[in-house]
Design a protein around this motif. Structure first.
Motif, PDB file in Angstrom:
ATOM      1  N   MET A  74       0.843  -1.195   0.000  1.00 35.38           N
ATOM      2  CA  MET A  74       0.000   0.000   0.000  1.00 35.38           C
ATOM      3  C   MET A  74       0.879   1.246   0.000  1.00 35.38           C
ATOM      4  SD  MET A  74      -3.342   0.654   2.137  1.00 35.38           S
ATOM      5  CE  MET A  74      -3.796   2.269   2.596  1.00 35.38           C
ATOM      6  N   ALA A  75       0.622   2.142  -0.938  1.00 33.45           N
ATOM      7  CA  ALA A  75       1.433   3.350  -1.075  1.00 33.45           C
ATOM      8  C   ALA A  75       0.624   4.458  -1.723  1.00 33.45           C
ATOM      9  CB  ALA A  75       2.666   3.055  -1.926  1.00 33.45           C
ATOM     10  N   ALA A 113       3.470   3.671   9.781  1.00 28.86           N
ATOM     11  CA  ALA A 113       2.065   3.678   9.372  1.00 28.86           C
ATOM     12  C   ALA A 113       1.169   2.932  10.363  1.00 28.86           C
ATOM     13  CB  ALA A 113       1.928   3.051   7.983  1.00 28.86           C
ATOM     14  N   GLU A 114       1.727   2.457  11.468  1.00 29.47           N
ATOM     15  CA  GLU A 114       0.964   1.662  12.427  1.00 29.47           C
ATOM     16  C   GLU A 114      -0.262   2.411  12.943  1.00 29.47           C
ATOM     17  OE1 GLU A 114       1.635  -0.753  16.645  1.00 29.47           O
ATOM     18  OE2 GLU A 114       3.337   0.232  15.673  1.00 29.47           O
ATOM     19  N   GLN A 115      -0.134   3.676  13.269  1.00 30.72           N
ATOM     20  CA  GLN A 115      -1.277   4.437  13.789  1.00 30.72           C
ATOM     21  C   GLN A 115      -2.362   4.640  12.734  1.00 30.72           C
ATOM     22  OE1 GLN A 115      -1.839   5.038  17.014  1.00 30.72           O
ATOM     23  NE2 GLN A 115       0.024   3.823  17.233  1.00 30.72           N
ATOM     24  N   PHE A 116      -1.961   4.766  11.480  1.00 32.11           N
ATOM     25  CA  PHE A 116      -2.940   4.863  10.393  1.00 32.11           C
ATOM     26  C   PHE A 116      -3.826   3.622  10.379  1.00 32.11           C
ATOM     27  CE2 PHE A 116      -3.925   3.374   6.077  1.00 32.11           C
ATOM     28  CZ  PHE A 116      -4.784   4.378   5.653  1.00 32.11           C
ATOM     29  N   ILE A 137       5.303  -4.221  11.707  1.00 32.68           N
ATOM     30  CA  ILE A 137       4.525  -4.926  12.720  1.00 32.68           C
ATOM     31  C   ILE A 137       3.353  -5.603  12.011  1.00 32.68           C
ATOM     32  CG2 ILE A 137       3.104  -2.907  13.327  1.00 32.68           C
ATOM     33  CD1 ILE A 137       4.282  -5.290  16.006  1.00 32.68           C
ATOM     34  N   GLU A 138       3.074  -6.848  12.393  1.00 29.21           N
ATOM     35  CA  GLU A 138       1.915  -7.567  11.848  1.00 29.21           C
ATOM     36  C   GLU A 138       0.652  -6.970  12.484  1.00 29.21           C
ATOM     37  OE1 GLU A 138      -0.090 -10.567   9.592  1.00 29.21           O
ATOM     38  OE2 GLU A 138       1.996  -9.923   9.494  1.00 29.21           O
ATOM     39  N   MET A 139      -0.387  -6.757  11.679  1.00 29.52           N
ATOM     40  CA  MET A 139      -1.634  -6.217  12.172  1.00 29.52           C
ATOM     41  C   MET A 139      -2.799  -7.008  11.587  1.00 29.52           C
ATOM     42  SD  MET A 139      -0.878  -2.106  12.244  1.00 29.52           S
ATOM     43  CE  MET A 139      -2.019  -1.789  13.614  1.00 29.52           C
ATOM     44  N   HIS A 140      -3.886  -7.149  12.395  1.00 25.66           N
ATOM     45  CA  HIS A 140      -5.056  -7.922  11.974  1.00 25.66           C
ATOM     46  C   HIS A 140      -6.333  -7.117  12.192  1.00 25.66           C
ATOM     47  CE1 HIS A 140      -2.865 -11.998  12.877  1.00 25.66           C
ATOM     48  NE2 HIS A 140      -2.262 -11.282  11.959  1.00 25.66           N
ATOM     49  N   LEU A 141      -7.326  -7.402  11.365  1.00 22.75           N
ATOM     50  CA  LEU A 141      -8.661  -6.817  11.492  1.00 22.75           C
ATOM     51  C   LEU A 141      -9.681  -7.922  11.292  1.00 22.75           C
ATOM     52  CD1 LEU A 141     -10.572  -4.247  11.510  1.00 22.75           C
ATOM     53  CD2 LEU A 141     -10.415  -4.363   9.005  1.00 22.75           C
TER      54      LEU A 141
END
Length: 144
Positions: A74-75, A113-116, A137-141
């Motif tokens: 994503m960019a 971009a973690e806070q985004f 960092i790995e992130m999940h939704l």
């Protein structure tokens, strides 16, 4: 006015490569050989265009399993940041993941971009890690 088009790599390659080369290769210094991978051939690519048909942002959606979709690459071009384009791309791919019946959307976020992503409902999972010299960092939704 802007619009998003989604499609396979043959259709979206030129526009996606323009954005990714500008952001990841030139701006962030990622080696070109680290930017392009075999996942491009199987991913759904979303590109945000301006009213003149110029690409401003890009993201891709992978399907690593039946229940999980993965957002990546994503960019948004530097000149177009701060206008909600990243959020529009992210939500377009989340909608597609839901349409496909996925239960979760995962991504590897650059720490900058973690806070985004957190603002869009993603939660950090595990410990930070290095990818191509950049902290991630790995992130999940959950999208049930």
């Amino acid at each position: 006015m802007t619009y998003i088009e989604m499609g396979g790599w043959p259709l979206m390659q030129n526009a996606a490569q323009a954005v990714r080369t500008a952001v990841f290769v030139h701006e962030q210094g990622i080696a070109p050989e680290d930017e392009w991978d075999a996942d491009d051939a199987t991913a759904l690519h979303a590109v945000l265009f301006d009213m003149n048909g110029q690409p401003l942002g890009n993201a891709r959606l992978l399907q690593p399993s039946v229940k999980v979709a993965k957002v990546g690459r994503m960019a948004v071009l530097e000149k177009a940041r701060g206008q909600g384009y990243g959020a529009r791309l992210l939500h377009a791919l989340i909608r597609e993941a839901k349409r496909r019946g996925h239960k979760e959307v995962h991504l590897s976020a650059q720490r900058s971009a973690e806070q985004f992503y957190a603002a869009h409902g993603f939660s950090a999972v595990g410990e930070p890690f290095d990818e191509v010299g950049i902290a991630h960092i790995e992130m999940h939704l959950n999208v049930k």
